[in-house]
Design a protein around this motif. Structure first.
Motif, PDB file in Angstrom:
ATOM      1  N   GLY A   1       0.814  -1.181  -0.108  1.00  0.00           N
ATOM      2  CA  GLY A   1       0.019  -0.038   0.059  1.00  0.00           C
ATOM      3  C   GLY A   1       0.875   1.358  -0.121  1.00  0.00           C
ATOM      4  O   GLY A   1       0.521   2.384  -0.462  1.00  0.00           O
ATOM      5  N   ALA A   2       1.914   1.000   0.881  1.00  0.00           N
ATOM      6  CA  ALA A   2       2.852   2.389   0.704  1.00  0.00           C
ATOM      7  C   ALA A   2       3.481   2.901  -0.852  1.00  0.00           C
ATOM      8  O   ALA A   2       3.414   3.874  -1.189  1.00  0.00           O
ATOM      9  CB  ALA A   2       4.167   2.156   1.723  1.00  0.00           C
ATOM     10  N   ARG A   3       3.748   1.755  -1.288  1.00  0.00           N
ATOM     11  CA  ARG A   3       4.264   1.954  -2.682  1.00  0.00           C
ATOM     12  C   ARG A   3       3.157   2.407  -3.680  1.00  0.00           C
ATOM     13  O   ARG A   3       3.622   3.207  -4.341  1.00  0.00           O
ATOM     14  CB  ARG A   3       5.092   0.610  -3.296  1.00  0.00           C
ATOM     15  CG  ARG A   3       6.151   0.112  -2.560  1.00  0.00           C
ATOM     16  CD  ARG A   3       6.898  -1.108  -3.413  1.00  0.00           C
ATOM     17  NE  ARG A   3       8.016  -1.700  -2.305  1.00  0.00           N
ATOM     18  CZ  ARG A   3       7.991  -2.813  -1.821  1.00  0.00           C
ATOM     19  NH1 ARG A   3       6.575  -3.540  -1.697  1.00  0.00           N
ATOM     20  NH2 ARG A   3       8.791  -3.271  -1.027  1.00  0.00           N
TER      21      ARG A   3
ATOM     22  N   GLY B   1       0.456   9.342  -5.939  1.00  0.00           N
ATOM     23  CA  GLY B   1       0.533  10.598  -5.317  1.00  0.00           C
ATOM     24  C   GLY B   1      -0.608  10.854  -4.556  1.00  0.00           C
ATOM     25  O   GLY B   1      -1.165  11.933  -4.741  1.00  0.00           O
ATOM     26  N   VAL B   2      -1.082   9.801  -3.561  1.00  0.00           N
ATOM     27  CA  VAL B   2      -2.253  10.101  -2.716  1.00  0.00           C
ATOM     28  C   VAL B   2      -1.838  10.084  -1.519  1.00  0.00           C
ATOM     29  O   VAL B   2      -0.748   9.149  -1.083  1.00  0.00           O
ATOM     30  CB  VAL B   2      -3.258   9.325  -3.469  1.00  0.00           C
ATOM     31  CG1 VAL B   2      -4.328   9.873  -4.680  1.00  0.00           C
ATOM     32  CG2 VAL B   2      -3.008   7.881  -3.192  1.00  0.00           C
ATOM     33  N   PRO B   3      -2.658  10.561  -0.433  1.00  0.00           N
ATOM     34  CA  PRO B   3      -2.371  10.133   1.112  1.00  0.00           C
ATOM     35  C   PRO B   3      -2.306   8.794   1.291  1.00  0.00           C
ATOM     36  O   PRO B   3      -2.975   8.032   0.683  1.00  0.00           O
ATOM     37  CB  PRO B   3      -3.758  10.882   1.605  1.00  0.00           C
ATOM     38  CG  PRO B   3      -3.920  12.116   0.731  1.00  0.00           C
ATOM     39  CD  PRO B   3      -3.778  11.485  -0.526  1.00  0.00           C
ATOM     40  N   TYR B   4      -1.691   8.452   2.280  1.00  0.00           N
ATOM     41  CA  TYR B   4      -1.426   7.044   2.899  1.00  0.00           C
ATOM     42  C   TYR B   4      -1.861   6.768   4.287  1.00  0.00           C
ATOM     43  O   TYR B   4      -1.278   7.575   5.167  1.00  0.00           O
ATOM     44  CB  TYR B   4      -0.033   6.547   2.562  1.00  0.00           C
ATOM     45  CG  TYR B   4       0.197   4.920   2.898  1.00  0.00           C
ATOM     46  CD1 TYR B   4      -0.435   4.043   2.413  1.00  0.00           C
ATOM     47  CD2 TYR B   4       1.204   4.762   3.821  1.00  0.00           C
ATOM     48  CE1 TYR B   4      -0.285   2.833   2.766  1.00  0.00           C
ATOM     49  CE2 TYR B   4       1.575   3.401   4.042  1.00  0.00           C
ATOM     50  CZ  TYR B   4       0.673   2.693   3.868  1.00  0.00           C
ATOM     51  OH  TYR B   4       1.129   1.119   4.158  1.00  0.00           O
ATOM     52  N   ALA B   5      -2.548   5.964   4.674  1.00  0.00           N
ATOM     53  CA  ALA B   5      -2.822   5.733   6.012  1.00  0.00           C
ATOM     54  C   ALA B   5      -2.433   4.264   6.317  1.00  0.00           C
ATOM     55  O   ALA B   5      -2.900   3.144   5.852  1.00  0.00           O
ATOM     56  CB  ALA B   5      -4.230   5.765   6.259  1.00  0.00           C
ATOM     57  N   PHE B   6      -1.601   4.003   7.537  1.00  0.00           N
ATOM     58  CA  PHE B   6      -0.902   2.814   7.595  1.00  0.00           C
ATOM     59  C   PHE B   6      -1.860   2.355   8.976  1.00  0.00           C
ATOM     60  O   PHE B   6      -1.795   3.141  10.234  1.00  0.00           O
ATOM     61  CB  PHE B   6       0.525   3.015   8.221  1.00  0.00           C
ATOM     62  CG  PHE B   6       1.103   1.650   8.312  1.00  0.00           C
ATOM     63  CD1 PHE B   6       1.358   0.814   7.443  1.00  0.00           C
ATOM     64  CD2 PHE B   6       1.230   1.166   9.501  1.00  0.00           C
ATOM     65  CE1 PHE B   6       2.119  -0.547   7.482  1.00  0.00           C
ATOM     66  CE2 PHE B   6       1.541  -0.037  10.107  1.00  0.00           C
ATOM     67  CZ  PHE B   6       2.000  -0.963   8.832  1.00  0.00           C
TER      68      PHE B   6
ATOM     69  N   ASP C   1       7.128   1.549  10.358  1.00  0.00           N
ATOM     70  CA  ASP C   1       8.616   2.409  10.001  1.00  0.00           C
ATOM     71  C   ASP C   1       9.025   2.166   8.554  1.00  0.00           C
ATOM     72  O   ASP C   1       9.465   3.249   7.854  1.00  0.00           O
ATOM     73  CB  ASP C   1       9.582   2.233  11.058  1.00  0.00           C
ATOM     74  CG  ASP C   1       9.330   2.656  12.614  1.00  0.00           C
ATOM     75  OD1 ASP C   1       9.164   3.710  12.793  1.00  0.00           O
ATOM     76  OD2 ASP C   1       9.618   1.615  13.321  1.00  0.00           O
ATOM     77  N   ALA C   2       9.030   0.846   8.177  1.00  0.00           N
ATOM     78  CA  ALA C   2       9.391   0.497   6.787  1.00  0.00           C
ATOM     79  C   ALA C   2       8.523   1.332   6.001  1.00  0.00           C
ATOM     80  O   ALA C   2       8.885   1.841   4.869  1.00  0.00           O
ATOM     81  CB  ALA C   2       9.514  -1.004   6.588  1.00  0.00           C
ATOM     82  N   ALA C   3       7.284   1.237   6.239  1.00  0.00           N
ATOM     83  CA  ALA C   3       6.080   1.479   5.281  1.00  0.00           C
ATOM     84  C   ALA C   3       6.117   3.191   5.310  1.00  0.00           C
ATOM     85  O   ALA C   3       6.118   3.777   4.030  1.00  0.00           O
ATOM     86  CB  ALA C   3       4.514   1.130   5.695  1.00  0.00           C
ATOM     87  N   ALA C   4       6.264   3.641   6.331  1.00  0.00           N
ATOM     88  CA  ALA C   4       6.512   5.025   6.300  1.00  0.00           C
ATOM     89  C   ALA C   4       7.410   5.692   5.391  1.00  0.00           C
ATOM     90  O   ALA C   4       7.288   6.632   4.716  1.00  0.00           O
ATOM     91  CB  ALA C   4       6.687   5.814   7.417  1.00  0.00           C
TER      92      ALA C   4
END
Length: 348
Positions: A170-172, A178-183, A193-196
């Motif tokens: 999901g992070a990639r 180019g959209v917001p990401y929620a983990f 931490d890796a996803a952020a």
């Protein structure tokens, strides 16, 4: 730092789904009074403890009973739906509540394999998630990818899209689009931490989002005393063992202890890694430390106490930080525009 609320319309002990759905409104209203940015509802199926399966219906109900707070999905599990249908549903919501609707999208089915069969899912449904996101985005922007097909309502509403995730996939994808990401750190803490880092380092600016925007979720248990908060946390963990594990409702207290000491129980306990717990000053310090470590733009809080009154109280005790000044709850306060010298730790 912005705070938001994540809710699943949790069905408590001796409650019905109707009780949980009615109870979603006062919790959202408390978040609105506390200055929260948004409240999101998650799609899950075949889970007796969660009443938010019909996400868009619940969003409409809560939006009609609030005034300013944004209301949305956190998220819609897109493999379960045709993009056109979701564009029509959220286009309808946007028409009814202009400027207040969010659409978070997840790739998981949100169900087990038997429920997936009932949802008519195929094994390849999740594989088309990136293409389905683009198709949905096209319908909402008024640039449909299917010739001659418009989402009505929905066409041209450009409802705000967010990618949800608990892994690097999901992070990639969010970075590429180019959209917001929620983990989802409230239940999948290990990859946070890796996803952020992946999301920020790979981010490609888009016309609507020139900079990355990261939302990090965390469990919330705040009370008037640390002892009360710790008691609520222990009760919450034990209740989830009873309701989320096989035979859980029929276990004795001794058997619950054994379950929590087992590998399966350790996984359940690990979901508490990112839980802000304690008095208001302790909780806000823990949240400030999480935001500083991850460079989050927003924290989405999932109240985790068993009782709805305690969940509402948590939100009341932890209002969103006011820009440039300390946020106060009773006699406890902490300045949020920089991490404190001793930020404390999230519960482990």
């Amino acid at each position: 730092m912005k705070y938001s609320l994540l809710d699943v319309a949790w069905v408590g002990a001796d409650e019905t789904p109707a009780d949980a759905l009615r109870g979603a409104v006062p919790l959202a209203q408390a978040a609105e009074r506390s200055g929260y940015q948004r409240v999101w509802y998650a799609e899950h199926h075949n889970m007796p403890q969660i009443a938010s399966a019909a996400t868009s219906v619940l969003i409409a109900h809560v939006a009609a009973h609030t005034e300013r707070i944004r209301v949305g999905a956190g998220g819609v599990m897109l493999p379960n739906h045709a993009p056109l249908v979701i564009a029509e549903q959220f286009g309808t919501l946007a028409a009814l509540h202009p400027g207040r609707i969010d659409l978070g999208l997840g790739r998981a089915a949100g169900s087990d394999r038997h429920t997936a069969r009932a949802l008519r899912l195929t094994a390849a449904a999740a594989e088309s998630f990136p293409q389905d996101v683009l198709a949905l985005q096209g319908f909402l922007r008024g640039e449909p990818t299917v010739p001659g097909v418009r989402a009505v309502p929905g066409h041209g509403t450009d409802v705000a899209l967010y990618i949800l995730g608990s892994s690097l996939f999901g992070a990639r994808l969010a970075a590429t689009l180019g959209v917001p990401y929620a983990f989802a750190a409230h239940f999948a803490p290990l990859a946070l931490d890796a996803a952020a880092e992946t999301y920020r380092s790979a981010y490609r600016p888009s016309p609507g989002h020139p900079e990355p925007y990261l939302i990090v979720t965390a469990n919330l248990i705040a009370a008037d005393s640390e002892e009360q908060a710790r008691h609520q946390q222990r009760a919450s963990t034990r209740y989830r063992a009873r309701t989320m594990l096989p035979r859980g409702r029929h276990l004795t207290d001794a058997e619950v202890n054994a379950v929590l000491d087992s590998p399966e129980g350790q996984h359940l306990k690990a979901m508490n890694v990112h839980t802000a717990v304690g008095r208001p000053s302790q909780v806000t310090a823990q949240l400030a430390a999480l935001a500083a470590r991850t460079e989050a733009d927003e924290l989405m809080l999932a109240p985790a106490a068993n009782e709805r009154a305690d969940r509402i109280r948590s939100v009341e005790l932890v209002p969103a930080p006011a820009p440039g000044r300390a946020a106060r709850s009773g006699t406890d306060s902490v300045r949020h525009n920089r991490p404190p010298h001793e930020p404390g730790r999230l519960s482990r």
